[in-house]
Motif scaffolding. Sequence first.
Motif, mmCIF file in Angstrom:
data_model
loop_
_atom_site.group_PDB
_atom_site.id
_atom_site.type_symbol
_atom_site.label_atom_id
_atom_site.label_comp_id
_atom_site.label_asym_id
_atom_site.label_seq_id
_atom_site.Cartn_x
_atom_site.Cartn_y
_atom_site.Cartn_z
ATOM 1 N N VAL A 279 36.524 52.478 46.690
ATOM 2 C CA VAL A 279 37.453 51.422 46.258
ATOM 3 C C VAL A 279 36.907 50.715 45.020
ATOM 4 O O VAL A 279 37.622 50.503 44.026
ATOM 5 N N ALA A 280 35.634 50.338 45.100
ATOM 6 C CA ALA A 280 35.010 49.657 43.954
ATOM 7 C C ALA A 280 34.960 50.566 42.734
ATOM 8 O O ALA A 280 35.208 50.131 41.598
ATOM 9 N N ALA A 281 34.643 51.849 42.952
ATOM 10 C CA ALA A 281 34.563 52.800 41.841
ATOM 11 C C ALA A 281 35.914 52.992 41.167
ATOM 12 O O ALA A 281 35.988 53.316 39.974
ATOM 13 N N ALA A 282 36.986 52.784 41.934
ATOM 14 C CA ALA A 282 38.337 52.913 41.378
ATOM 15 C C ALA A 282 38.774 51.653 40.645
ATOM 16 O O ALA A 282 39.905 51.580 40.139
ATOM 17 N N GLY A 283 37.894 50.658 40.570
ATOM 18 C CA GLY A 283 38.215 49.425 39.867
ATOM 19 C C GLY A 283 39.033 48.443 40.682
ATOM 20 O O GLY A 283 39.619 47.507 40.127
#
Length: 662
Positions: free
Chosen positions: A95-99
Amino acid sequence: MFKSVLVANRGEIACRVFRTAKRMGIRTIAVYSEADANALHVREADEAVLIGPAAARESYLDGAKVLAAAKATGAEAIHPGYGFLSENADFAEAVAAAGLIWIGPDPASIRAMGLKDAAKDLMIQAGVPVTPGYQGADQSEETLTAEAARIGYPVLIKAVAGGGGKGMKRVDDPADFAAGLASAKREGAAAFGDDRVLIERYITRPRHIEVQVFGDKHGEVVHLYERDCSLQRRHQKVIEEAPAPGMSDDVRAAVTGAAIKAARAVNYVGAGTIEFIADASDGLKADGVWFMEMNTRLQVEHPVTESVTGVDLVEWQFRVAAGEPIPLKQDEIKLNGWAMEARLYAEDPANGFLPSIGKLEHFVMPDGIRVDTGVEQGGEVSQFYDPMIAKLIVHEDTRGAAAARLAEAAGEVEVWPVKANAGFLKRCLEHPRFVAGDVDTGFIAAEGDLTVSEDEQRDVASIALFAEHNYEAEHQIGNDWSSPWNDTRGAMGLRLNGPSRSVWALTAGGRKIVAEALSTQTLDSSWRVGPEANSKLAQHIYSDVKTGWVRVGEKFFPYFRSDDGLVLFDEGDAVLVKAVEVGGASAVAVSDGSLRAPMPGKIVATPVKAGDVVTKGQPVVVLEAMKMENALTAPFDGVVESVASLGDQVVEAAVLAVVKGD
């Protein structure tokens, strides 16, 4: 603050998160499986995305599909609810990596507390007291058996990645350890993809006490006091309350202090729960409470904490995830009154609490209290997901008042044809031991049969029969239905020289029952119902095409006309009543030894084989359905004639095994 949120979950928790989001002006996005196309959470969202088939592993547990839905809808944040992906560190990282904004703790915190064995080691290092046990890497049956013997029976086997009672087995006898271990491993692998276990000493009078903690990105951690979740069945919570009964200031200080220490040990951010087990054999003591595990998410029972603190925990989650500090300081968080929550499950208490599925033809919840649900009348209870269909929550000034109000609310529940545990909840809440606060996790098992008795069913059946005949008189004979003189078919057994008396053979709740009805021969639509020596005056006060009310003294019985017969609701219990011919084809048959599937599922264990001699109550076949294992047992002593094959997918009512009597 972000402007949109996708809830990576379903049912009541999705609906609950949407309520807060809408109040805050945040756009809401739902995801759903094919089985949930018409679900309440789908319609309550501003936008909804289909993410796969009914099976959770192909929809709600598929993180890539959830992220694709977030991208397609322009979601800025993801709230995982509880269950499914809520404690999946890899998904949180994705989720974080997807911004996107992850509304939950850091992945490192999830990993630190996600496995019960590693979490216990971490707590020992942090100085938090833990339950004696074994959480080592050696998972061989020989080592685990030896460790259980060292700890001393009874022991508790727990899946290291478990939760919600799944993968958790109590073992009292060394001879049963291998079977308990195998079952725990199967449930752990099926529910969490991990069959590793740990072993703990089983506290003989345990109480389950947990502390709601909250951390922010600025290093602040607070607690919102404790909850007591001791009333459990098969390690699943049934009734929760806040605060905990019998909690003194010194014990509360010790427990909340340990919870804060545990949260700080993993740099915790967001909502979390530190769960403790307490020895209740001699009251709560500061040195008799031990860490069990941490749930790195919002809990099912969070509404009781919201009720006694006045805090919206989902709003706090949103604000902390957006980088804001916790809205209140520790000394600003106050306890106010007493709150209780009861979990309404789709299950049949009279039939071993087997899960129940199907369409909710009739679904009525109590007024005047908080009800969190993800279903509605006309909706479906699916075999693919958890059987909890609603939560009933009350808040009163005192514990006694809260228990009484919640019992009253449970008695107002009307569910059909799906079976529900409302009547069972009411009897638990009114039990003298519960009212006195004398509870532990063994309460339900120790108190025996809390289901409705045959005598009670006979009385209810008589009243239902009265309602049935009044309905027929109103809608088939004429408007002057209140008078028994208009019974042209003689169904009431009318006599001119005294009260008419009819004896009926009925099935009520699946049991064959003989019931009586005596007409008062007045114009007030009244019958005397029940055994003649103890008859009660019943009056039909309301009826329309599908529903009605019968008054007996000061008590009111609602009823519902189903295609299957007349359903009378008595203090949360639903009793289906049909008139049958004595000895006829409709009479209830004696079991022929066939064990049938109570619902669709998968055969995960066959403890016996054809030709084996079994005794009454011995497990014959184990069916996995609605995320839990259900053992079907021999109805009497005999010999196994046949048994289903391991791994079979079966439909409801399929014959899984046949036992022949001696």
